[in-house]
Design an enzyme around this catalytic site. Structure first.
Site, PDB file in Angstrom:
ATOM      1  N   LYS A 194       0.823  -1.213   0.000  1.00  0.00           N
ATOM      2  CA  LYS A 194       0.000   0.000   0.000  1.00  0.00           C
ATOM      3  C   LYS A 194       0.859   1.267   0.000  1.00  0.00           C
ATOM      4  O   LYS A 194       0.638   2.177  -0.790  1.00  0.00           O
ATOM      5  CB  LYS A 194      -0.921   0.005   1.228  1.00  0.00           C
ATOM      6  CG  LYS A 194      -1.805   1.237   1.339  1.00  0.00           C
ATOM      7  CD  LYS A 194      -2.794   1.367   0.191  1.00  0.00           C
ATOM      8  CE  LYS A 194      -3.690   2.580   0.347  1.00  0.00           C
ATOM      9  NZ  LYS A 194      -4.535   2.768  -0.829  1.00  0.00           N
ATOM     10  N   VAL A 195       1.840   1.326   0.873  1.00  0.00           N
ATOM     11  CA  VAL A 195       2.764   2.452   0.884  1.00  0.00           C
ATOM     12  C   VAL A 195       4.177   1.913   1.068  1.00  0.00           C
ATOM     13  O   VAL A 195       4.427   1.181   2.012  1.00  0.00           O
ATOM     14  CB  VAL A 195       2.454   3.447   2.030  1.00  0.00           C
ATOM     15  CG1 VAL A 195       3.485   4.561   2.052  1.00  0.00           C
ATOM     16  CG2 VAL A 195       1.051   4.029   1.870  1.00  0.00           C
TER      17      VAL A 195
END
Length: 358
Positions: free
Chosen positions: A353-354
């Site tokens: 996601k990040v």
């Protein structure tokens, strides 16, 4: 670019690798990537309706205090949007713009001179340390810092002096950069062209690029060509081919391909050439013709009626906005290509996601 972030964001948004391959039933379902791609016109409309006073104030500041240097701070797709903005600033305003290698701050502790510096960061999440640290560094040393970010409460937003929320859900839109340039230059013509952009993008999102799906569903390598304002579009397209379709796609300027990359071209080699209107178009069309003579399979994205065009670009009210229309048509196509190749575009493999790069 005006883009979906179903598969990724500027910091490599995605999902875990499990389930990356999909069966024939799943391949037919509606994906989040396609939904977000086709929501982009509405996202741009929201963006253009917001924060006019802030854009105006920032533009007035830049006109009153001409920057001595300009840096962009971004990764991935956001860096492609920054590249687009940088090209237009240099072309329209005559100010040189540099993309910051973040490691100068995060690893090498370079003491960059900040007098007269404007730093502009782009991020979907605003979380990655290698975007936050330079922005904080420049803010603390007297530079003018701005952040274009979806999360106005993110660490990146808090590190910047000026914050421009993107109002785009999980998207990063180049419309914000165009609004910024229009405000800086006080360009009413460009502002008027921007106001009509959402309607054009709605048409572009449903333009038939299915010929590219048929041509590319069996390939494992691909060159994507652009030049000028079309080069950031080519960079973004190549990234999406890699992320969602597992195709080894590489982007090059039309001026560079006749050096080393030319040696790769043989019979049937696939090329996607972005040739929107503008000063670079003639050279790109000539290049496409030359590549066909060499036996390459050329997919040419250009305004309808352009000789050799098989991927029509919907024209906007400004030549400078046409690359945005082109990438809008690209996203639904690459989503369909991913499914045709047996991948779930909402779950690209190996992406988190990040990615908190330093």
């Amino acid at each position: 670019m005006t883009r979906n972030d179903g598969p990724t964001s500027d910091e490599n948004v995605g999902r875990p690798p499990e389930g990356r391959r999909v069966g024939s039933g799943a391949a037919q379902r509606s994906t989040r990537m396609l939904s977000e791609a086709r929501d982009a016109p509405a996202a741009v409309s929201r963006q253009l309706a917001q924060d006019d006073p802030t854009y105006s104030d920032f533009g007035a500041l830049l006109r009153a205090r001409t920057p001595s240097s300009i840096l962009t701070v971004a990764r991935g797709s956001s860096d492609h949007a920054a590249h687009f903005m940088a090209y237009l600033i240099m072309a329209r305003l005559g100010r040189l713009v540099t993309s910051l290698p973040m490691s100068l701050i995060t690893l090498y502790q370079s003491q960059i001179v900040c007098d007269g510096l404007v730093s502009i960061a782009f991020s979907q999440s605003g979380q990655s340390p290698d975007l936050v640290a330079p922005t904080r560094f420049f803010s603390e040393r007297g530079a003018c810092t701005a952040a274009f970010v979806n999360d106005a409460d993110s660490p990146l937003a808090k590190a910047a002096q000026w914050v421009f929320p993107l109002h785009a859900g999980e998207e990063t839109s180049v419309a914000a950069t165009k609004s910024f340039i229009a405000a800086w230059q006080d360009d009413l013509v460009l502002q008027a062209a921007l106001s009509g952009l959402p309607g054009v993008l709605s048409r572009a999102a449903h333009t038939d690029w299915s010929i590219a799906v048929d041509a590319l569903k069996g390939v494992d390598r691909l060159l994507v060509i652009g030049r000028g304002t079309g080069l950031p579009v080519a960079l973004e397209a190549a990234l999406k081919f890699k992320e969602t379709c597992a195709i080894q796609a590489e982007a090059f300027s039309g001026a560079e391909i006749q050096h080393g990359p030319m040696a790769l071209i043989d019979e049937g080699y696939p090329l996607l050439v972005f040739a929107p209107r503008g000063p670079a178009q003639a050279g790109l069309l000539s290049l496409a013709d030359e590549m066909r003579v060499r036996g390459a399979r050329v997919l040419l994205a250009a305004p309808a009626g352009t000789p050799g065009c098989n991927l029509p670009i919907i024209e906007t009210a400004s030549v400078e906005l046409d690359p945005i229309s082109a990438i809008q048509s690209f996203y639904p196509m690459v989503e369909a290509l991913a499914r045709a190749r047996g991948f779930d575009p909402d779950r690209p493999r190996h992406l988190a996601k990040v990615t908190r790069t330093q």
